[in-house]
Design a protein around this motif. Sequence first.
Motif, PDB file in Angstrom:
ATOM      1  N   GLY A  62       0.831  -1.213   0.000  1.00 35.38           N
ATOM      2  CA  GLY A  62       0.000   0.000   0.000  1.00 35.38           C
ATOM      3  C   GLY A  62       0.859   1.254   0.000  1.00 35.38           C
ATOM      4  O   GLY A  62       2.081   1.190   0.125  1.00 35.38           O
ATOM      5  N   ILE A  63       0.177   2.386  -0.156  1.00 40.93           N
ATOM      6  CA  ILE A  63       0.893   3.671  -0.194  1.00 40.93           C
ATOM      7  C   ILE A  63       0.318   4.607   0.863  1.00 40.93           C
ATOM      8  O   ILE A  63      -0.895   4.801   0.933  1.00 40.93           O
ATOM      9  CB  ILE A  63       0.722   4.350  -1.581  1.00 40.93           C
ATOM     10  N   MET A  75       5.626   9.729  -0.914  1.00 41.90           N
ATOM     11  CA  MET A  75       4.536   8.755  -0.845  1.00 41.90           C
ATOM     12  C   MET A  75       5.213   7.457  -0.416  1.00 41.90           C
ATOM     13  O   MET A  75       6.070   6.939  -1.133  1.00 41.90           O
ATOM     14  CB  MET A  75       3.857   8.614  -2.203  1.00 41.90           C
ATOM     15  N   ILE A  76       4.842   6.970   0.740  1.00 42.89           N
ATOM     16  CA  ILE A  76       5.625   5.862   1.316  1.00 42.89           C
ATOM     17  C   ILE A  76       4.979   4.503   1.043  1.00 42.89           C
ATOM     18  O   ILE A  76       3.829   4.265   1.415  1.00 42.89           O
ATOM     19  CB  ILE A  76       5.797   6.050   2.841  1.00 42.89           C
ATOM     20  N   PRO A  77       5.726   3.600   0.397  1.00 39.40           N
ATOM     21  CA  PRO A  77       5.204   2.238   0.197  1.00 39.40           C
ATOM     22  C   PRO A  77       5.270   1.453   1.507  1.00 39.40           C
ATOM     23  O   PRO A  77       6.274   1.516   2.212  1.00 39.40           O
ATOM     24  CB  PRO A  77       6.153   1.637  -0.840  1.00 39.40           C
ATOM     25  N   MET A  78       4.186   0.753   1.806  1.00 40.47           N
ATOM     26  CA  MET A  78       4.128  -0.021   3.050  1.00 40.47           C
ATOM     27  C   MET A  78       3.593  -1.419   2.757  1.00 40.47           C
ATOM     28  O   MET A  78       2.551  -1.567   2.130  1.00 40.47           O
ATOM     29  CB  MET A  78       3.216   0.667   4.075  1.00 40.47           C
ATOM     30  N   VAL A 285       7.742  -0.395   6.023  1.00 38.77           N
ATOM     31  CA  VAL A 285       8.680   0.231   5.068  1.00 38.77           C
ATOM     32  C   VAL A 285       9.884  -0.690   4.836  1.00 38.77           C
ATOM     33  O   VAL A 285      10.367  -0.846   3.713  1.00 38.77           O
ATOM     34  CB  VAL A 285       9.155   1.615   5.596  1.00 38.77           C
ATOM     35  N   VAL A 286      10.318  -1.316   5.920  1.00 34.39           N
ATOM     36  CA  VAL A 286      11.466  -2.226   5.824  1.00 34.39           C
ATOM     37  C   VAL A 286      11.135  -3.370   4.857  1.00 34.39           C
ATOM     38  O   VAL A 286      11.932  -3.720   3.983  1.00 34.39           O
ATOM     39  CB  VAL A 286      11.823  -2.762   7.232  1.00 34.39           C
ATOM     40  N   ALA A 349       9.496   0.031  -4.888  1.00 34.73           N
ATOM     41  CA  ALA A 349       9.419   0.879  -3.684  1.00 34.73           C
ATOM     42  C   ALA A 349      10.526   1.931  -3.710  1.00 34.73           C
ATOM     43  O   ALA A 349      10.301   3.108  -3.400  1.00 34.73           O
ATOM     44  CB  ALA A 349       9.532   0.020  -2.431  1.00 34.73           C
ATOM     45  N   MET A 350      11.714   1.509  -4.106  1.00 31.61           N
ATOM     46  CA  MET A 350      12.848   2.456  -4.177  1.00 31.61           C
ATOM     47  C   MET A 350      12.570   3.549  -5.208  1.00 31.61           C
ATOM     48  O   MET A 350      12.922   4.708  -5.016  1.00 31.61           O
ATOM     49  CB  MET A 350      14.140   1.725  -4.553  1.00 31.61           C
TER      50      MET A 350
END
Length: 434
Positions: A62-63, A75-78, A285-286, A349-350
């Motif tokens: 998800g974002i 916008m962080i991918p999770m 995130v990891v 993600a990167m």
Amino acid sequence: MSTIIKGFSKLSREEKVQVLLDQQQLSSEMSEAFKKFLHPTEQHLFNDISENIISNFYLPFGIAPNFLIDDKLYMIPMVIEESSVVAAASKAASFWAKNGGFQTRIVNTLKNGQIHFKWAGDIEKLKALKEELLQLFLKVTEQVTFKMRQRGGGIVDVTFQSIPNMKDTHQALIQFKTADSMGANFINTCLETIAPHLINFINEKEELKSETPAQHIMSILSNYTPECKVECKVSCPVDHLQAYAGEYSAKKFSQRFKTAVDIAINDPYRAVTHNKGIFNGIDAVVLATGNDFRAIEAGAQAYASRNGTYASLTRLDLSDGQFEYTLEVPLAMGTVGGLTQTHPMAKAAMEILRHPSAEQLMAIAAAAGLANNFGAVASLVTTGIQKGHMKLHLTNVLNALNANAAEKTEAIKHFKGRVVSYSLVESYLQQLRN
Ligand code: MEV
């Protein structure tokens, strides 16, 4: 009854599945399920990641948008299996974006490796030769550190220490910088190169000679990285917190929030759950970025106990009418090497994060952790956690019970404002179906 299987790893995927079905007496439908989750075109990438692979295990990607971190919007991918985490992170991110965002500071990025050895000599004499040994270590690793040194990394320092409560047992604790990589392979290669030279040095140096020669025990990086640490902070005037305060005044809310954080500082039972809320964000995130979540968890949880008692990784300061909330956490993350460049979704993600450096990624993960923890504690001290969880929890339960679209619509209407539990939803569906 199951029997011991020989040569399982040598079988083809189909043969492995067949052995599994036979041994565990599973229906052949399972074989179809395993097949369904194979990647249609790029399964070879996943086959290279682990062993004895028969299928893939999907998790949602998800974002969480609107993360303002050090004046840059992300916008962080999770990647996470728990409902509400991405929603809570997104809500907190939007709130803090209007209130100055997340400010971060990389305290340091040092990582550690250990060479353990048995030796009956005097450790103080070894400590006195530290400079000579450091030069030796730098020299014997020249080839393996060449590229890393070009990227600004390498061996930084060494200390010699005895292991407490153990006779004649010592370590060389070596510090490394690993630039943008997590560095596990690099550190382990350096340690294994250095170890025989260290042992020879001890055994050959006249002043270090002991009754029995020094003996190498093991060499491995340490996942305890208290010097690879990020500090992440949000702050705003207390008055601005009304959006989270529910029926309380913003001032009362911030005081209740402070009490909750102080409980987590002083009570390990609460601290573990409090920190778990932080790791809801960090781990997501990891995982999304293909980093090693076991290493990061182990190191950060140990750091939470650094003063002898497990405690909160966050602290709140309410001086001068300001709400200043800080997370301090070691995060040994990398943006090159490992899965970050081989797993297609980690690569994605990167890209979404616009190819951050390792330090930026530490800041991003910390911000996600602080956002999730902020959202959780804010809920806990106002409405309680279940209210927000219920809608998403309901969807999960409905899916688990194979509800169709019409049943879902009815159930969502029915459970609005009501408590949701698996058995309540199950009996409601039964009623509906009858
Ligand atoms: C649930 O995943 C996380 C929380 O338990 C965290 C907390 O209690 O602070 C809500």
